[in-house]
Design an enzyme around this catalytic site. Structure first.
Site, short mmCIF file in Angstrom:
data_model
loop_
_atom_site.label_atom_id
_atom_site.label_comp_id
_atom_site.label_asym_id
_atom_site.label_seq_id
_atom_site.Cartn_x
_atom_site.Cartn_y
_atom_site.Cartn_z
N ASP A 116 92.08 75.45 -47.00
CA ASP A 116 91.11 75.51 -48.09
C ASP A 116 91.32 76.70 -49.03
O ASP A 116 90.67 76.77 -50.08
CB ASP A 116 89.69 75.54 -47.52
CG ASP A 116 89.30 74.19 -46.92
OD1 ASP A 116 89.72 73.17 -47.49
OD2 ASP A 116 88.60 74.18 -45.90
N ASP A 178 93.25 65.77 -47.87
CA ASP A 178 92.66 66.75 -48.80
C ASP A 178 93.63 67.87 -49.13
O ASP A 178 93.57 68.49 -50.20
CB ASP A 178 91.40 67.39 -48.19
CG ASP A 178 90.57 66.48 -47.32
OD1 ASP A 178 91.12 65.52 -46.76
OD2 ASP A 178 89.37 66.74 -47.16
N1 GLY Z 1 87.89 68.83 -47.37
C1 GLY Z 1 86.58 68.68 -47.45
C2 GLY Z 1 85.95 67.46 -47.97
O1 GLY Z 1 86.40 66.75 -48.81
O2 GLY Z 1 84.90 67.18 -47.47
#
Ligand code: GLY
Length: 401
Positions: A116, A178
């Site tokens: 992240d 993601d």
């Molecule tokens: N990676 C976090 C989400 O999209 O919830």
């Protein structure tokens, strides 16, 4: 009546028709950006502590629930303030953004980190640097890129997304779809004074993701776990979706956006094809208003909640895609889909002002009964990004991409 009269009438009709066609107004970004500026200004006044950043608004509440700077969503709030600065040119917004942005640099000192870092640093300092050229921001972005790159595993060929989930998947390495979003930090660092090898690292991550994370119909698995001796993908599962084999809407949106961005950075045809294929299955399965159910395979559809965040991410991605294509009809197709998504979000999904969000109706993690059908900060972030991109395409904004 003479012949001349008959000749003039149809010509007159044609001219009125043509001028009506030409005067179809472009999508009105100003109204929605002005509304956003009002909402964001209300929230800024209510949330003064720069170490506590907006994340979601529980049902029936007016103000944002806050999270620490270490939370994965921390970069979106300063990012929104930077977009307000970009839209208005008003220094007050830049000052607010700077104040809310600086505490995020603390993450660099944390022991626990995950993929992240890209969201946290690029949505915040990335926009700040793009708009101000502040070299302190650049330094933080480059440090974050170094830390993200440390999570790359050369045998798996991807970045480790979630160190916390190593035990859960009984595999030493995992990558979530993601994570495609966070490659932008590495591409940027590679060409802005960071290690140039980060370019190859990001390309390898995207190539491995393309190979292991997409099904034959171009929908995506959320999580892939890897054996780090063989590099083999040993598990393909979901964490936030309905089922391992379902198409989780936001995961698909992250993939579309991530592969569009990777094509922009590399010019490699395989990434363009992947972006278009992922977009195609997503578009084919959307409901009429173009805002997806939180998971395309939830058996509760049509009574399942929608996810405005997935629509906002996809709209922004398709606007960028429209600028990268040589074929004009394809370009028009993606832009018009994106604008229709924005139109839908701007009407049925927009806050009515009883809370300080811009958009309602997002879903964070339904299987955990967390953040279901409420405003979530990243929906606003990508919605504003998409409005600014469309505004730039209309020639009303010199920046936006
Ligand atoms: N990676 C976090 C989400 O999209 O919830």
């Amino acid at each position: 009546m003479n012949n001349m009269y008959f000749r003039i009438i149809p010509l007159g009709f044609m001219m009125v028709f043509i001028s009506c066609k030409q005067e179809t107004p472009p999508f009105d970004t100003t109204t929605y950006l002005d509304f956003a500026a009002e909402q964001v200004a209300r929230a800024v006044e209510a949330h003064e502590d720069p170490y506590r950043l907006p994340r979601n608004i529980p049902d029936g509440k007016k103000y944002w629930e806050l999270s620490s700077v270490s939370g994965w969503t921390s970069g979106f709030w300063p990012g929104i303030l930077w977009y307000m600065y970009e839209y208005t040119g008003d220094q007050t917004w830049a000052d607010r953004a700077h104040e809310r942005n600086m505490p995020i640099s603390q993450i660099l000192k944390n022991d626990y980190k995950d993929h992240d870092l890209g969201f946290q640093f690029f949505c915040s300092f990335g926009n700040g640097y793009r708009l101000t050229g502040n070299t302190q921001y650049k330094d933080f972005i480059l440090q974050a890129a170094d830390q993200l790159a440390e999570m790359y595993h050369p045998v798996a060929g991807t970045i480790l997304s979630w160190p916390f989930a190593i035990e859960r998947y009984e595999a030493p390495h995992n990558t979530i779809i993601d994570n495609m979003m966070n490659l932008e930090l590495l591409f940027w660092a590679a060409k802005n004074g960071g290690d140039p090898a980060y370019y190859d690292l990001a390309v390898t991550h995207a190539t491995t993701t393309l190979k292991n994370q997409l099904r034959d119909d171009h929908s995506s698995w959320h999580v892939v776990a890897y054996d780090t001796i063989t590099g083999e993908a040993v598990q393909k599962v979901t964490h936030q979706g309905f089922a391992d084999e379902s198409m989780w809407a936001r995961g698909q949106a992250w993939g579309i956006y991530g592969f569009v961005m990777t094509y922009r950075e590399t010019g490699m045809e395989k990434f363009l094809e992947t972006a278009k294929n992922m977009a195609s299955v997503y578009l084919d399965r959307l409901p009429d208003d173009l805002v997806p159910y939180w998971d395309f395979d939830d058996p509760e559809i049509p009574n399942a909640p929608r996810d405005a965040s997935a629509a906002a991410i996809t709209a922004s991605a398709l606007l960028e895609l429209s600028t990268l294509l040589e074929d004009n009809s394809e370009s028009v197709f993606y832009r018009s889909k994106a604008v229709s998504m924005l139109q839908s979000l701007s009407t049925a999904y927009r806050s009515d002002g009883t809370n300080v969000a811009v958009l309602n109706h997002s879903v964070g993690h339904l299987p955990a009964s967390s953040e279901v059908d409420i405003p979530i900060i990243y929906a606003d972030y990508y919605y504003l990004e998409a409005l600014l991109r469309e505004r730039a395409l209309q020639g009303q904004q010199s920046t936006g991409f």
